[in-house]
Design a protein around this motif. Structure first.
Motif, short mmCIF file in Angstrom:
data_model
loop_
_atom_site.label_atom_id
_atom_site.label_comp_id
_atom_site.label_asym_id
_atom_site.label_seq_id
_atom_site.Cartn_x
_atom_site.Cartn_y
_atom_site.Cartn_z
N ARG A 105 0.82 -1.16 -0.30
CA ARG A 105 0.18 -0.04 0.14
C ARG A 105 0.90 0.69 0.25
O ARG A 105 0.71 2.29 -0.08
CB ARG A 105 -0.97 0.23 1.58
N PHE A 106 2.31 0.87 0.25
CA PHE A 106 3.11 2.47 0.28
C PHE A 106 4.33 2.33 -0.39
O PHE A 106 5.09 0.94 -1.55
CB PHE A 106 4.40 2.54 1.97
N ASN A 107 4.42 3.82 -0.85
CA ASN A 107 5.86 3.84 -1.97
C ASN A 107 7.46 3.79 -1.43
O ASN A 107 6.78 4.50 -0.18
CB ASN A 107 5.12 4.24 -2.76
N ILE A 108 8.15 3.71 -1.06
CA ILE A 108 9.08 3.86 -1.33
C ILE A 108 9.83 4.75 -2.20
O ILE A 108 9.75 4.72 -2.94
CB ILE A 108 10.06 2.67 -1.09
N LEU A 109 10.19 6.17 -1.79
CA LEU A 109 10.36 7.62 -2.71
C LEU A 109 12.47 6.99 -3.15
O LEU A 109 12.55 6.68 -1.95
CB LEU A 109 10.02 8.67 -2.67
N HIS A 110 12.84 6.92 -3.91
CA HIS A 110 14.06 6.84 -4.25
C HIS A 110 14.31 8.46 -5.50
O HIS A 110 13.56 8.20 -6.10
CB HIS A 110 14.73 6.25 -5.38
N PRO A 111 15.21 9.31 -4.91
CA PRO A 111 16.02 10.37 -5.29
C PRO A 111 16.25 9.17 -7.16
O PRO A 111 17.30 8.52 -6.50
CB PRO A 111 16.71 11.14 -5.22
N THR A 112 16.29 10.44 -7.80
CA THR A 112 16.84 10.01 -9.46
C THR A 112 18.61 10.11 -9.44
O THR A 112 18.29 11.22 -8.72
CB THR A 112 16.06 10.16 -10.70
N GLU A 113 19.03 9.41 -10.26
CA GLU A 113 20.26 10.16 -10.22
C GLU A 113 20.10 10.91 -10.99
O GLU A 113 21.35 12.20 -10.40
CB GLU A 113 20.86 8.47 -11.61
N ARG A 114 19.53 11.74 -11.80
CA ARG A 114 18.50 13.12 -12.09
C ARG A 114 19.13 14.10 -11.67
O ARG A 114 19.83 15.42 -11.34
CB ARG A 114 18.22 13.42 -13.59
N ALA A 115 18.89 13.77 -10.26
CA ALA A 115 18.54 14.86 -9.12
C ALA A 115 19.36 14.49 -8.38
O ALA A 115 19.90 15.69 -7.61
CB ALA A 115 17.37 14.39 -8.13
N ARG A 116 20.52 13.64 -7.87
CA ARG A 116 21.68 13.36 -7.15
C ARG A 116 22.52 13.99 -8.06
O ARG A 116 23.30 15.54 -7.36
CB ARG A 116 22.29 11.86 -7.35
N THR A 117 22.47 14.17 -9.86
CA THR A 117 23.69 14.89 -10.19
C THR A 117 23.60 16.78 -10.57
O THR A 117 24.61 17.29 -9.73
CB THR A 117 23.80 13.93 -12.02
N LEU A 118 22.45 16.72 -10.36
CA LEU A 118 21.93 18.45 -10.50
C LEU A 118 22.47 19.30 -8.96
O LEU A 118 23.30 20.12 -8.48
CB LEU A 118 20.65 18.36 -10.59
N VAL A 119 21.58 18.26 -7.88
CA VAL A 119 22.15 18.89 -6.89
C VAL A 119 23.88 19.27 -6.17
O VAL A 119 23.61 19.69 -6.10
CB VAL A 119 21.01 18.17 -5.24
N HIS A 120 24.43 17.66 -6.47
CA HIS A 120 25.60 17.19 -5.71
C HIS A 120 26.43 18.53 -6.97
O HIS A 120 27.51 19.03 -6.37
CB HIS A 120 25.87 16.56 -5.87
N SER A 121 26.29 18.75 -8.72
CA SER A 121 26.88 19.64 -8.78
C SER A 121 27.30 21.21 -8.00
O SER A 121 27.95 22.12 -8.39
CB SER A 121 26.23 19.68 -10.45
N ILE A 122 25.99 20.84 -8.04
CA ILE A 122 26.30 22.98 -7.33
C ILE A 122 26.29 22.77 -5.66
O ILE A 122 27.42 24.02 -5.62
CB ILE A 122 24.51 23.41 -7.31
N VAL A 123 26.13 22.05 -5.03
CA VAL A 123 26.17 21.59 -3.84
C VAL A 123 27.37 21.41 -3.15
O VAL A 123 28.09 21.91 -2.23
CB VAL A 123 24.78 20.99 -2.19
N ASP A 124 28.11 20.68 -3.96
CA ASP A 124 28.94 19.58 -3.75
C ASP A 124 30.13 21.27 -3.90
O ASP A 124 31.61 21.45 -2.70
CB ASP A 124 29.55 19.15 -4.09
N TYR A 125 30.18 21.70 -4.54
CA TYR A 125 31.72 23.53 -4.81
C TYR A 125 31.21 23.80 -3.34
O TYR A 125 31.44 24.32 -3.46
CB TYR A 125 30.95 24.12 -6.27
N GLN A 126 29.90 24.09 -3.36
CA GLN A 126 29.73 25.32 -2.22
C GLN A 126 30.87 24.21 -1.16
O GLN A 126 30.86 24.73 -0.37
CB GLN A 126 28.07 25.36 -1.64
N ALA A 127 30.00 23.36 -0.34
CA ALA A 127 30.37 22.69 0.23
C ALA A 127 31.93 23.02 0.78
O ALA A 127 32.30 22.72 1.74
CB ALA A 127 29.89 21.27 0.51
N GLU A 128 32.39 21.79 -0.75
CA GLU A 128 34.39 22.03 -0.18
C GLU A 128 34.87 24.04 -0.49
O GLU A 128 36.13 24.48 0.83
CB GLU A 128 34.57 21.88 -2.12
#
Length: 171
Positions: A105-128
């Motif tokens: 009855r429930f769904n497990i939600l997973h981020p797509t590789e596209r979501a990971r790539t886009l978010v990390h491409s921006i956030v990783d630079y800021q974090a570094e």
């Protein structure tokens, strides 16, 4: 808006010193953080709530299965709102639903590789960049900075508590 009013109050003060300068820089930091969040939101073409949900999903996935009801609780949404939000993120290509193997009855939600790539491409630079700045200070300086930020956070939390307890004016 509160930060702008505080800034105005400081500017109008007769007394300008290093403490006010530090508070001004703290305010500027919060403004830049908000601008970075807005840039990420615009880049992903999502609204603020969707971005908050996506950030939660990316942070929690891997350590535990994430469901729509978890996002709902985390963001304080209604069931209908979280259902709509999940559908929007799925349509945008940022998450996938997978039936829960224990309770279909429930769904497990997973981020797509596209979501990971886009978010990390921006956030990783800021974090570094921020990590490099923090590491450029010695331990004593960092201890002072930590104390300042910890006490500033607590002062604002206490201010929120005091405001919540004061009588409310009719609108």
């Amino acid at each position: 808006m509160a930060l702008e009013l505080i800034e105005k109050h400081w500017r109008e003060s007769d007394h300008h010193d290093q403490a006010l300068s530090a508070l001004h820089l703290l305010r500027e930091f919060t403004v830049v953080v908000e601008q970075a969040r807005e840039d990420l939101r615009a880049e992903l073409r999502v609204n603020s709530t969707d971005l908050a949900a996506l950030r939660f999903l990316l942070a929690e996935t891997g350590s535990r299965p994430v469901t729509a009801s978890m996002i709902e609780k985390h963001l304080g949404l209604s069931s209908a709102s979280s259902t709509t939000l999940v559908a929007r993120l799925e349509k945008a290509g940022y998450l996938l639903r997978e039936p829960d193997s224990r309770d279909r009855r429930f769904n497990i939600l997973h981020p797509t590789e596209r979501a990971r790539t886009l978010v990390h491409s921006i956030v990783d630079y800021q974090a570094e960049a921020l990590t490099a700045v923090a590491r450029s200070f010695d331990g004593e300086d960092l201890a002072v900075i930590e104390d300042f930020l910890t006490e500033s956070i607590e002062a604002l939390r206490e201010s929120r508590r005091a405001n919540a307890e004061r009588p409310q004016y009719p609108r």
